[in-house]
Design an enzyme around this catalytic site. Structure first.
Site, short mmCIF file in Angstrom:
data_model
loop_
_atom_site.label_atom_id
_atom_site.label_comp_id
_atom_site.label_asym_id
_atom_site.label_seq_id
_atom_site.Cartn_x
_atom_site.Cartn_y
_atom_site.Cartn_z
CB CYS A 173 43.28 59.71 -35.98
SG CYS A 173 42.46 60.11 -34.67
CB CYS A 205 42.45 45.29 -34.95
SG CYS A 205 42.92 47.03 -34.50
CB SER A 217 39.41 51.35 -28.25
OG SER A 217 40.44 52.26 -27.69
CB SER A 247 42.83 55.60 -25.19
OG SER A 247 42.69 54.44 -26.02
CG LEU A 248 43.45 57.50 -18.12
CD1 LEU A 248 42.15 58.47 -18.44
CD2 LEU A 248 43.18 56.92 -17.08
CG HIS A 249 47.32 56.50 -23.47
ND1 HIS A 249 47.30 55.19 -23.27
CD2 HIS A 249 46.63 56.71 -24.60
CE1 HIS A 249 46.68 54.62 -24.35
NE2 HIS A 249 46.08 55.39 -24.89
N GLY A 251 41.70 55.71 -36.40
CA GLY A 251 40.56 56.60 -36.12
C GLY A 251 40.04 56.57 -35.01
CD GLU A 252 37.93 58.38 -30.44
OE1 GLU A 252 39.03 57.92 -30.00
OE2 GLU A 252 36.71 57.82 -30.16
CD GLU A 264 48.32 49.61 -42.55
OE1 GLU A 264 49.34 49.04 -43.39
OE2 GLU A 264 48.45 50.02 -41.59
CB CYS A 281 49.60 48.84 -30.47
SG CYS A 281 47.91 48.72 -29.72
CG ASN A 298 54.04 48.73 -30.30
OD1 ASN A 298 54.88 47.87 -29.68
ND2 ASN A 298 52.79 48.37 -30.31
CB CYS A 339 47.45 60.41 -29.31
SG CYS A 339 45.47 60.48 -29.04
CB CYS A 376 48.73 57.28 -32.12
SG CYS A 376 47.71 56.71 -33.20
N1 SAH Z 1 41.18 56.23 -31.40
C1 SAH Z 1 40.77 55.04 -30.50
C2 SAH Z 1 41.17 53.94 -31.21
C3 SAH Z 1 42.29 53.57 -32.00
S1 SAH Z 1 43.49 53.31 -31.16
C4 SAH Z 1 41.73 55.45 -29.06
O1 SAH Z 1 42.53 56.16 -29.20
O2 SAH Z 1 41.30 54.50 -28.31
C5 SAH Z 1 43.77 51.82 -30.13
C6 SAH Z 1 44.79 51.82 -29.12
O3 SAH Z 1 46.10 51.69 -29.54
C7 SAH Z 1 44.73 53.02 -28.14
O4 SAH Z 1 44.65 52.53 -26.66
C8 SAH Z 1 45.82 53.68 -28.50
O5 SAH Z 1 46.19 54.68 -27.58
C9 SAH Z 1 46.89 52.74 -28.84
N2 SAH Z 1 48.19 53.16 -29.70
C10 SAH Z 1 48.17 53.95 -30.44
N3 SAH Z 1 49.42 54.05 -30.69
C11 SAH Z 1 50.24 53.50 -29.98
C12 SAH Z 1 51.49 52.90 -30.04
N4 SAH Z 1 52.60 53.75 -30.69
N5 SAH Z 1 52.01 52.00 -29.25
C13 SAH Z 1 51.04 51.50 -28.42
N6 SAH Z 1 49.69 51.49 -28.75
C14 SAH Z 1 49.50 52.66 -29.24
FE1 SF4 Z 2 43.42 59.00 -33.03
FE2 SF4 Z 2 43.28 57.07 -31.27
FE3 SF4 Z 2 45.60 57.48 -32.52
FE4 SF4 Z 2 44.87 59.05 -30.74
S1 SF4 Z 2 45.49 57.07 -30.29
S2 SF4 Z 2 45.61 59.84 -32.73
S3 SF4 Z 2 42.46 58.97 -30.83
S4 SF4 Z 2 43.65 56.89 -33.61
#
Ligand code: SAH
Ligand code: SF4
Length: 363
Positions: free
Chosen positions: A113, A106, A194, A216-218, A162-163, A93, A337, A294, A117, A120
């Protein structure tokens, strides 16, 4: 016989090499590149400054093809989610997000991926395959040219499925097409990559590209980040922050990194977390983008309360960090997101099947 090449994924330099390999002049490559990426023409016979002979030769040795758009859904706020079919197995998508002065695309860099995480949807649904550079650049081509009345994309964020740093070569190749003056001519600040923290790849790209970086620190500590972003077990926070500093050291002096931090209820959203975060970021030139989590089917995590989000943000601001909260866009079409999960129609059952995911906000 050499396999035919899909010209849409080639950088200008690669296209020049391709023309030379056909005993053609370099400037022909510039003409074709311009037709594809500036005028949106992908039918050789419509490239009016090419001779019939050359068109014939190109058709013999190459083709220009984008993935098929199999579905689009428009949200009330103007966000459009596109479902693209790469092949029988792989769907991705992409999302366009219009704002007053810009329109952001985007893009996805992988189908699925592997990094899993915990918050995600993409990770939740597993990994299919890397996108090749034609599949990445096609997303921008489609967003720009599939609707002749549409606005041109002004910003690209690698925040879809994806990463990107696990598909580095194809991502860098597509970035070079995005930046090329003869193509989309996007300036370096209008493209954001990212990453969840593939440290060696981040160091490698530092000298090869100059796009804006988002991390993406979190989580502010390794024990929590090991759980939320499992790649942290391999590349812990300190190594990631050092790699981000290294990336910045190869860029313009004024550049900063964007730190992405999802706020998840009772996980990482207390003031204690905010304090630790401020501490570990104290020596990195950065701004912080807080992302309300989300939810998606299959996850039992919850979004932080508005009060926790405000308190977290205000604390960081009090410590002089430029801090923003990402506005949720497109969530009524599962376009927010981490919610976009390739809502693919299962032809047998006629039901939505969650396959892959994308994240769409601008930063
Ligand atoms: N893999 C890369 C890029 C794709 S994710 C990465 O992880 O950075 C892009 C962004 O969306 C990242 O910051 C990710 O942490 C965030 N994201 C993923 N799942 C999410 C969710 N359920 N709610 C809000 N943000 C999310
Ligand atoms: Fe992959 Fe980014 Fe999602 Fe983590 S947040 S699973 S690295 S797409």
């Amino acid at each position: 016989m050499k396999p035919k090449q899909n010209l849409i994924g080639l950088s200008l330099v690669e296209l020049e090499k391709f023309f030379i390999s056909m005993d053609e002049k370099k400037f022909r490559a510039h003409q074709v590149f311009n037709w594809i990426h500036s005028k949106g023409v992908i039918d050789f016979s419509k490239m009016t400054n090419l001779s019939k002979n050359l068109v014939h030769k190109l058709e013999e040795n190459s083709y220009i093809k984008t993935p098929k758009v199999v579905n689009t859904i428009k949200s009330n706020d103007g966000t459009v989610k596109y479902l693209l079919k790469l092949d029988e197995e792989a769907f991705i998508e992409m999302v366009t997000i219009p704002e007053k002065k810009r329109i952001t695309l985007c893009v996805s860099s992988q189908a699925g991926c592997a990094l899993q995480c915990s918050f995600c949807a993409t990770g939740y649904h597993g990994f299919k395959r890397n996108l090749d550079s034609s599949e990445i650049i096609s997303q921008l081509w489609i967003a720009n040219f599939s609707n002749p009345k549409g606005r041109l994309i002004s910003n690209v964020v690698f925040m879809g499925m994806g990463e990107p740093l696990l598909n580095t070569n194809n991502v860098l190749n597509s970035i070079s097409v995005m930046q090329d003056q003869k193509g989309y001519a996007l300036s370096r600040k209008r493209i954001t990559l990212s990453t969840s923290g593939v440290v060696p790849a981040l160091k490698t790209i530092a000298k090869k590209t100059n796009v804006a970086l988002a991390i993406s620190l979190h989580a502010p500590s390794d024990d929590l980040r090991d759980e939320l972003v499992p790649i942290n077990q391999k590349y812990p926070i300190e190594s990631l922050i050092n790699a981000a500093k290294y990336y910045l050291s190869k860029q313009n002096k004024k550049d900063t990194v964007t730190i992405e931090y999802i706020l998840i209820k009772n996980k990482n959203d207390s003031l204690i977390h905010a304090k630790k975060l401020a501490k570990i970021l104290s020596e990195l030139k950065c701004k912080i983008n807080l992302i309300p989590f989300n939810s998606f089917t299959g996850s039992n995590l919850e979004q932080s309360s508005q009060k926790s989000i405000d308190d977290f943000k205000n604390f960081l601001i009090s410590k002089s960090f430029i801090t923003t909260v990402r506005r949720t866009r497109g969530d009524e079409v599962d376009g927010a997101c981490g919610q976009l999960v390739g809502a693919l129609l299962n032809p047998k059952k006629g039901k939505r099947r969650h396959k892959n995911s994308i994240n769409l906000q601008t930063i």
